[in-house]
Motif scaffolding. Structure first.
Motif, mmCIF file in Angstrom:
data_model
loop_
_atom_site.group_PDB
_atom_site.id
_atom_site.type_symbol
_atom_site.label_atom_id
_atom_site.label_comp_id
_atom_site.label_asym_id
_atom_site.label_seq_id
_atom_site.Cartn_x
_atom_site.Cartn_y
_atom_site.Cartn_z
ATOM 1 N N ARG A 9 -35.599 11.320 124.411
ATOM 2 C CA ARG A 9 -35.008 12.603 124.782
ATOM 3 C C ARG A 9 -34.874 13.513 123.558
ATOM 4 N N ALA A 10 -34.566 12.920 122.427
ATOM 5 C CA ALA A 10 -34.370 13.711 121.210
ATOM 6 C C ALA A 10 -35.689 14.241 120.652
ATOM 7 N N SER A 11 -36.774 13.478 120.793
ATOM 8 C CA SER A 11 -38.033 13.872 120.166
ATOM 9 C C SER A 11 -38.908 14.744 121.061
ATOM 10 N N MET A 12 -38.629 14.791 122.334
ATOM 11 C CA MET A 12 -39.514 15.511 123.249
ATOM 12 C C MET A 12 -39.121 16.979 123.352
ATOM 13 N N GLU A 13 -40.080 17.852 123.092
ATOM 14 C CA GLU A 13 -39.825 19.289 123.169
ATOM 15 C C GLU A 13 -40.118 19.837 124.556
ATOM 16 N N GLY A 14 -40.995 19.239 125.283
ATOM 17 C CA GLY A 14 -41.396 19.718 126.592
ATOM 18 C C GLY A 14 -42.524 18.855 127.107
ATOM 19 N N PHE A 15 -43.043 19.201 128.277
ATOM 20 C CA PHE A 15 -44.126 18.408 128.837
ATOM 21 C C PHE A 15 -45.017 19.282 129.709
ATOM 22 N N THR A 16 -46.224 18.794 129.927
ATOM 23 C CA THR A 16 -47.216 19.511 130.712
ATOM 24 C C THR A 16 -47.199 19.002 132.140
ATOM 25 N N PHE A 30 -48.899 24.040 133.977
ATOM 26 C CA PHE A 30 -47.977 24.788 133.137
ATOM 27 C C PHE A 30 -47.191 23.838 132.247
ATOM 28 N N THR A 31 -46.503 24.414 131.285
ATOM 29 C CA THR A 31 -45.682 23.643 130.365
ATOM 30 C C THR A 31 -44.222 23.857 130.707
ATOM 31 N N VAL A 32 -43.482 22.779 130.750
ATOM 32 C CA VAL A 32 -42.036 22.826 130.940
ATOM 33 C C VAL A 32 -41.443 22.740 129.530
ATOM 34 N N PRO A 33 -40.660 23.741 129.116
ATOM 35 C CA PRO A 33 -40.244 23.815 127.714
ATOM 36 C C PRO A 33 -39.214 22.778 127.270
ATOM 37 N N ALA A 34 -38.499 22.174 128.222
ATOM 38 C CA ALA A 34 -37.479 21.182 127.858
ATOM 39 C C ALA A 34 -37.533 20.050 128.877
ATOM 40 N N PRO A 35 -37.203 18.833 128.462
ATOM 41 C CA PRO A 35 -37.285 17.687 129.371
ATOM 42 C C PRO A 35 -36.072 17.577 130.297
ATOM 43 N N THR A 36 -35.896 18.608 131.148
ATOM 44 C CA THR A 36 -34.807 18.587 132.125
ATOM 45 C C THR A 36 -35.336 18.985 133.495
ATOM 46 N N VAL A 37 -34.660 18.538 134.521
ATOM 47 C CA VAL A 37 -35.047 18.895 135.887
ATOM 48 C C VAL A 37 -34.885 20.393 136.086
ATOM 49 N N GLN A 38 -33.821 20.976 135.559
ATOM 50 C CA GLN A 38 -33.601 22.414 135.689
ATOM 51 C C GLN A 38 -34.743 23.203 135.055
ATOM 52 N N ALA A 39 -35.197 22.788 133.870
ATOM 53 C CA ALA A 39 -36.315 23.462 133.210
ATOM 54 C C ALA A 39 -37.589 23.325 134.037
ATOM 55 N N ALA A 40 -37.795 22.157 134.664
ATOM 56 C CA ALA A 40 -38.971 21.957 135.520
ATOM 57 C C ALA A 40 -38.911 22.882 136.730
ATOM 58 N N ARG A 41 -37.721 23.003 137.336
ATOM 59 C CA ARG A 41 -37.561 23.917 138.483
ATOM 60 C C ARG A 41 -37.881 25.355 138.076
ATOM 61 N N GLU A 42 -37.293 25.789 136.963
ATOM 62 C CA GLU A 42 -37.508 27.166 136.508
ATOM 63 C C GLU A 42 -38.976 27.430 136.180
ATOM 64 N N ALA A 43 -39.639 26.476 135.547
ATOM 65 C CA ALA A 43 -41.050 26.643 135.212
ATOM 66 C C ALA A 43 -41.912 26.703 136.476
ATOM 67 N N SER A 74 -34.870 14.574 141.237
ATOM 68 C CA SER A 74 -33.696 15.443 141.258
ATOM 69 C C SER A 74 -32.706 15.158 140.134
ATOM 70 N N THR A 75 -32.917 14.075 139.386
ATOM 71 C CA THR A 75 -32.000 13.750 138.286
ATOM 72 C C THR A 75 -32.787 13.580 136.992
ATOM 73 N N GLU A 76 -32.056 13.633 135.891
ATOM 74 C CA GLU A 76 -32.708 13.449 134.588
ATOM 75 C C GLU A 76 -33.296 12.039 134.474
ATOM 76 N N GLU A 77 -32.606 11.051 135.017
ATOM 77 C CA GLU A 77 -33.119 9.682 134.977
ATOM 78 C C GLU A 77 -34.452 9.582 135.720
ATOM 79 N N GLU A 78 -34.532 10.208 136.890
ATOM 80 C CA GLU A 78 -35.788 10.195 137.648
ATOM 81 C C GLU A 78 -36.893 10.908 136.884
ATOM 82 N N LEU A 79 -36.546 11.977 136.174
ATOM 83 C CA LEU A 79 -37.538 12.683 135.362
ATOM 84 C C LEU A 79 -38.083 11.767 134.269
#
Length: 159
Positions: A9-16, A30-43, A74-79
């Motif tokens: 979680r600390a080293s990951m900036e985002g994901f494709t 597209f690229t999701v800028p942060a490893p969170t479900v909210q960031a994935a939704r927004e992207a 729907s959760t960070e763990e699932e992500l």
């Protein structure tokens, strides 16, 4: 599989992501800028240009697991479970993008009054989906198979 350098979680900036908007079948990368479900939704909202943006509870994200099943996200763990299945999905990884399916309740591009644009599972679900208009919205098994074939062909062309 094994990673030479595990993501954290600390080293990951985002994901494709490679995402499909159900039921239309639109594909976007597209690229999701942060490893969170909210960031994935927004992207996803930005990538598919969903205007007006649906509320968070109306947007459904699912990832494809190793068996080809669509699993709710729907959760960070699932992500993090999903990301662990796609080595190299992190922005600097250069590997396969995380496969997502995006669907919505009550949004003009997500099935409108028909409710959640989801694919029926099994024979009973397929019959129910067809009875509820699933065939018209791309909810059948044949459509899923065709989408998988298109995606595999696209992945081969990318290599």
């Amino acid at each position: 599989f094994s990673r030479t350098k595990p993501i954290t979680r600390a080293s990951m900036e985002g994901f494709t992501v490679k995402a499909e908007l159900a039921p239309q079948g639109e594909l976007r990368r597209f690229t999701v800028p942060a490893p969170t479900v909210q960031a994935a939704r927004e992207a996803a909202i930005a990538s598919f240009q969903l205007d007006p943006p649906p509320p968070a509870e109306a947007l459904r994200l699912q990832y494809a697991d190793t068996e080809g099943d669509w699993v709710d996200l729907s959760t960070e763990e699932e992500l993090w479970i999903a990301l662990s299945l796609y080595p190299g999905a992190e922005v600097a990884g250069g590997g396969r993008p995380l496969r997502l399916r995006v669907s919505m309740r009550g949004h003009p591009r997500g099935g409108g009054d028909a409710g959640v644009a989801q694919e029926p599972e099994g024979e009973e679900g397929a019959a129910a989906g067809a009875a509820a208009g699933g065939a018209a919205t791309g909810g059948g098994r044949a459509e899923r198979r065709a989408a998988r074939r298109r995606e595999k062909e696209e992945e081969r062309r990318e290599r």
